[in-house]
Scaffold this active site. Structure first.
Site, PDB file in Angstrom:
ATOM      1  N   ILE A  72     -10.192  10.489   7.169  1.00 21.73           N
ATOM      2  CA  ILE A  72     -11.181  11.364   6.533  1.00 21.73           C
ATOM      3  C   ILE A  72     -12.487  11.193   7.306  1.00 21.73           C
ATOM      4  O   ILE A  72     -12.950  10.071   7.516  1.00 21.73           O
ATOM      5  CB  ILE A  72     -11.404  10.979   5.041  1.00 21.73           C
ATOM      6  CG1 ILE A  72     -10.078  10.908   4.282  1.00 21.73           C
ATOM      7  CG2 ILE A  72     -12.399  11.915   4.373  1.00 21.73           C
ATOM      8  CD1 ILE A  72      -9.408  12.221   4.009  1.00 21.73           C
ATOM      9  N   ARG A 132      -7.944  -7.544  -9.081  1.00 22.06           N
ATOM     10  CA  ARG A 132      -8.703  -8.794  -9.222  1.00 22.06           C
ATOM     11  C   ARG A 132     -10.176  -8.454  -9.370  1.00 22.06           C
ATOM     12  O   ARG A 132     -10.562  -7.297  -9.288  1.00 22.06           O
ATOM     13  CB  ARG A 132      -8.525  -9.635  -7.953  1.00 22.06           C
ATOM     14  CG  ARG A 132      -8.893  -8.799  -6.723  1.00 22.06           C
ATOM     15  CD  ARG A 132      -8.962  -9.590  -5.466  1.00 22.06           C
ATOM     16  NE  ARG A 132      -9.014  -8.736  -4.288  1.00 22.06           N
ATOM     17  CZ  ARG A 132     -10.096  -8.171  -3.799  1.00 22.06           C
ATOM     18  NH1 ARG A 132     -11.250  -8.333  -4.395  1.00 22.06           N
ATOM     19  NH2 ARG A 132     -10.053  -7.416  -2.719  1.00 22.06           N
ATOM     20  N   LYS A 190     -17.367  -4.705   3.752  1.00 25.04           N
ATOM     21  CA  LYS A 190     -18.594  -4.279   3.090  1.00 25.04           C
ATOM     22  C   LYS A 190     -19.749  -5.241   3.364  1.00 25.04           C
ATOM     23  O   LYS A 190     -19.541  -6.440   3.453  1.00 25.04           O
ATOM     24  CB  LYS A 190     -18.344  -4.200   1.581  1.00 25.04           C
ATOM     25  CG  LYS A 190     -17.263  -3.193   1.228  1.00 25.04           C
ATOM     26  CD  LYS A 190     -16.663  -3.441  -0.138  1.00 25.04           C
ATOM     27  CE  LYS A 190     -15.451  -2.540  -0.355  1.00 25.04           C
ATOM     28  NZ  LYS A 190     -14.681  -2.945  -1.542  1.00 25.04           N
ATOM     29  N   GLY A 206      -8.973  -6.586   4.114  1.00 28.21           N
ATOM     30  CA  GLY A 206     -10.097  -7.078   4.919  1.00 28.21           C
ATOM     31  C   GLY A 206     -10.202  -6.428   6.281  1.00 28.21           C
ATOM     32  O   GLY A 206     -10.761  -6.998   7.206  1.00 28.21           O
ATOM     33  N   GLY A 207      -9.631  -5.222   6.415  1.00 26.67           N
ATOM     34  CA  GLY A 207      -9.744  -4.501   7.677  1.00 26.67           C
ATOM     35  C   GLY A 207      -8.768  -4.968   8.748  1.00 26.67           C
ATOM     36  O   GLY A 207      -8.723  -4.426   9.849  1.00 26.67           O
ATOM     37  N   LYS A 241       0.826  -1.210   0.000  1.00 26.93           N
ATOM     38  CA  LYS A 241       0.000   0.000   0.000  1.00 26.93           C
ATOM     39  C   LYS A 241       0.853   1.250   0.000  1.00 26.93           C
ATOM     40  O   LYS A 241       0.457   2.287  -0.531  1.00 26.93           O
ATOM     41  CB  LYS A 241      -0.946  -0.022   1.189  1.00 26.93           C
ATOM     42  CG  LYS A 241      -1.893  -1.191   1.033  1.00 26.93           C
ATOM     43  CD  LYS A 241      -3.108  -1.115   1.874  1.00 26.93           C
ATOM     44  CE  LYS A 241      -3.955  -2.332   1.505  1.00 26.93           C
ATOM     45  NZ  LYS A 241      -5.029  -2.582   2.424  1.00 26.93           N
ATOM     46  N   ARG A 245     -24.620  -8.830   1.230  1.00 23.50           N
ATOM     47  CA  ARG A 245     -23.840 -10.028   1.542  1.00 23.50           C
ATOM     48  C   ARG A 245     -24.491 -10.713   2.736  1.00 23.50           C
ATOM     49  O   ARG A 245     -24.653 -10.090   3.783  1.00 23.50           O
ATOM     50  CB  ARG A 245     -22.405  -9.649   1.915  1.00 23.50           C
ATOM     51  CG  ARG A 245     -21.682  -8.894   0.818  1.00 23.50           C
ATOM     52  CD  ARG A 245     -20.215  -8.756   1.177  1.00 23.50           C
ATOM     53  NE  ARG A 245     -19.510  -7.878   0.264  1.00 23.50           N
ATOM     54  CZ  ARG A 245     -18.191  -7.723   0.260  1.00 23.50           C
ATOM     55  NH1 ARG A 245     -17.448  -8.383   1.138  1.00 23.50           N
ATOM     56  NH2 ARG A 245     -17.612  -6.908  -0.595  1.00 23.50           N
ATOM     57  N   GLU A 273      -2.319   7.277   7.674  1.00 20.94           N
ATOM     58  CA  GLU A 273      -3.074   8.154   6.789  1.00 20.94           C
ATOM     59  C   GLU A 273      -3.971   9.037   7.639  1.00 20.94           C
ATOM     60  O   GLU A 273      -4.474   8.590   8.673  1.00 20.94           O
ATOM     61  CB  GLU A 273      -3.978   7.335   5.857  1.00 20.94           C
ATOM     62  CG  GLU A 273      -3.315   6.863   4.602  1.00 20.94           C
ATOM     63  CD  GLU A 273      -4.241   6.034   3.720  1.00 20.94           C
ATOM     64  OE1 GLU A 273      -3.765   5.606   2.669  1.00 20.94           O
ATOM     65  OE2 GLU A 273      -5.411   5.811   4.078  1.00 20.94           O
ATOM     66  N   LYS A 321      -2.433   1.773   9.389  1.00 20.03           N
ATOM     67  CA  LYS A 321      -2.716   0.677   8.458  1.00 20.03           C
ATOM     68  C   LYS A 321      -1.497  -0.209   8.235  1.00 20.03           C
ATOM     69  O   LYS A 321      -0.367   0.258   8.309  1.00 20.03           O
ATOM     70  CB  LYS A 321      -3.133   1.236   7.092  1.00 20.03           C
ATOM     71  CG  LYS A 321      -4.478   1.892   7.083  1.00 20.03           C
ATOM     72  CD  LYS A 321      -4.821   2.251   5.654  1.00 20.03           C
ATOM     73  CE  LYS A 321      -6.226   2.778   5.561  1.00 20.03           C
ATOM     74  NZ  LYS A 321      -6.547   3.093   4.159  1.00 20.03           N
TER      75      LYS A 321
END
Lengths: 450, 70
Positions: free
Chosen positions: A203, A292, A237, A164-165, A116, A338, A200, A158
């Site tokens: 936000i 992907r 999500k 996946g968190g 990242k 989901r 980061e 991070k």
């Protein structure tokens, strides 16, 4: 076109890929772990081979075994699905060196987007806006605290190799950062074999909006508009939709162009997703690129008419994209939910024996299933047992259809998040369409607690 | 005597105490692993670990007793 394809994955995405292959007359090869022997995709494939083992590192992540099966079955391509080995550059490289086609981008691109920290600097150079933060990885907690004073709290800590968190945490001061740094670096090391961390700026109340791209091997690229994925729990999500009800036509175009800039800077090939955080003023910032197919790809298919798996296969086979950007339009609105085997309030996993399942039937109600009605949902993998997708002429129509679908949806024997999904789809704020990533915490959980 | 129960279904990933250990409220006894999540199971009471009802690798359902304290 390819004649035989191995799917290096499991569950609903394996079934999804097999479906397109059947239509295109491509033979399919499935692989499965011990607990997955009874899964629908194993029966749907033309051939299926056991990997042994239960946990992913004993089964689906065994690169040598997967390659042996591919060679013995004489496949000419491997589709990695999502998760598992899909973003493993070494796997892609090994496949290519065996003379088999990897359905995805080149290993160099996977590698550069997998870090990242590197992805951030690549995007910055390409002129794609990034979130203010550390441009290189922090070497330890002290260095992170020093960097934090320049960025300003709150800060999102991070893991560079994360996903996946996992390894991700919001921190509000030096003390929290120090504590979070050590535990998250350790977790990232354990999960991803890489404890590199970066910072980061957080936000406030962002929307999670991502752009689907397709790029062929000849330098042609398209963006297939956006998906809004702001309904999340534990940074994962839960409900996705396309198009976003939040952004303007102008922002849509700007984000699409930014995603194409990223594609060109990378020399990207195949399907990919550029994820952005969008603040309340519709400023957007690069979050990461997924090299992907995404879990939520069906909502894009529903509004564009594309079969993204077919496009992936055509591109991997060397074909030229058949459309121009100016020919693409958004048709209607699509929503995906989901279905997770988990407690609908604590979101704790709830594996176990299913005893029955009733699926809603109707026009524009689509299912992607990892299970059958008597499946044992194993504790070894992701809790997602199914996805349900609805389409409508308008967002209201798509929501109405999904609310109906969820009212008819039944899973017996295990706990699922279906009660949560019903509440979210009927929530006024969701219906109004201004949902941010704090929606679940700020609205769903607080109201459920009352 | 207190029973410590699993608050989710999953497999026992690690047991971090042994029988006979003195434990205090809030202390982790074991870590469950389920669907890529690890959830530590802690005791709400002070006491001595009398019996561990599970071993590493066991599958437990939500509500199963995993340990008994005295």
């Amino acid at each position: 076109m390819f004649s035989k394809l191995l799917i290096a994955n499991r569950g609903e995405i394996a079934s999804r890929i097999i479906r397109t292959c059947k239509r295109l007359n491509i033979q399919t090869v499935a692989i499965y772990s011990e607990p997955d022997e009874d899964s629908p995709y194993v029966k749907e494939a033309d051939e299926a081979y056991p990997l042994g083992g239960s946990r992913v590192h004993e089964s689906y992540l065994q690169v040598d075994k997967v390659l042996d099966i591919a060679k013995n079955a004489n496949v000419d391509a491997i589709h990695p699905g999502y998760g598992l080995l899909s973003e493993n550059a070494d796997f892609a490289e090994r496949i290519q060196s065996e003379g088999i086609t990897f359905v995805g981008p080149t290993s160099d691109v996977i590698r550069s987007m997998g870090s990242k920290v590197e992805a951030r600097s690549t995007m910055k150079r390409a002129g794609v806006p990034v979130i203010p933060g550390t441009s290189s990885s922090t070497k330890d907690a002290d260095a992170a605290i020093e960097a934090a004073s320049d960025i300003g709290y709150p800060i999102m800590l991070k893991a560079s190799a994360g996903g996946g968190g996992i390894g991700m945490q919001v921190v509000n001061n030096d003390e929290e950062l120090r504590k979070a740094y050590e535990s998250n670096a350790k977790r990232a090391q354990m999960f991803f074999g890489d404890g590199t961390m970066f910072l980061e700026k957080k936000i406030i109340n962002p929307h999670h909006i991502e752009i689907q791209v397709l790029a062929d091997q000849k330098g042609n690229a398209l963006y297939l508009f956006e998906r809004e994925c702001s309904v999340q729990r534990r940074h994962q999500k839960v409900v996705e939709e396309a198009p976003s009800p939040f952004i303007s036509e102008q922002t849509r175009e700007k984000m699409g162009e930014a995603a194409l800039k990223a594609v060109r800077a990378l020399g990207y090939q195949n399907a990919g997703t550029v994820e952005f955080l969008v603040d309340e003023n519709q400023h957007f910032y690069f979050l990461e690129m997924n090299t992907r197919l995404q879990v939520e790809h069906p909502v894009t298919e529903e509004i564009t008419g594309f079969d993204l798996v077919e496009e992936q296969l055509r591109i991997a086979h060397g074909e030229t994209l058949r459309y121009k950007q100016s020919e693409l339009t958004i048709h209607g609105h699509a929503i995906e939910v989901r279905v997770y085997a988990e407690d609908p309030k604590t979101f704790y996993p709830a594996p176990g024996q299913m005893t029955d399942m009733q699926l809603p039937v109707g026009d524009h109600i689509r299912h992607e299933l990892a299970v059958h009605s008597k499946s044992f949902v194993s504790p070894f993998y992701d809790p997602m047992i199914a996805k349900c997708i609805t389409w409508g002429e308008t967002r209201e129509d798509a929501i109405e259809r999904m609310s109906y679908a969820l009212s008819q949806y039944e899973v017996e024997g295990i706990k699922t998040n279906l009660p949560m999904l019903r509440t979210v789809l009927n929530h006024d704020i969701f219906k109004q369409g201004n949902i941010t990533t704090s929606f679940v915490e700020e609205h769903y959980l607080k109201e459920e607690a009352k | 005597m207190t029973e410590v129960k699993a608050n989710m279904a999953g497999s026992v990933w690690k047991i971090v105490v042994t029988e006979g250990d003195e434990v205090t409220s809030g202390q982790d006894l074991l870590i469950l692993e389920s669907m890529k999540m690890e959830i530590p199971i802690a005791t709400d009471d002070d006491g001595t670990v009398k019996e561990l009802k599970v071993k590493e690798g066991d599958f437990v359902n939500e509500g199963d007793v995993v340990a008994i304290l005295e």
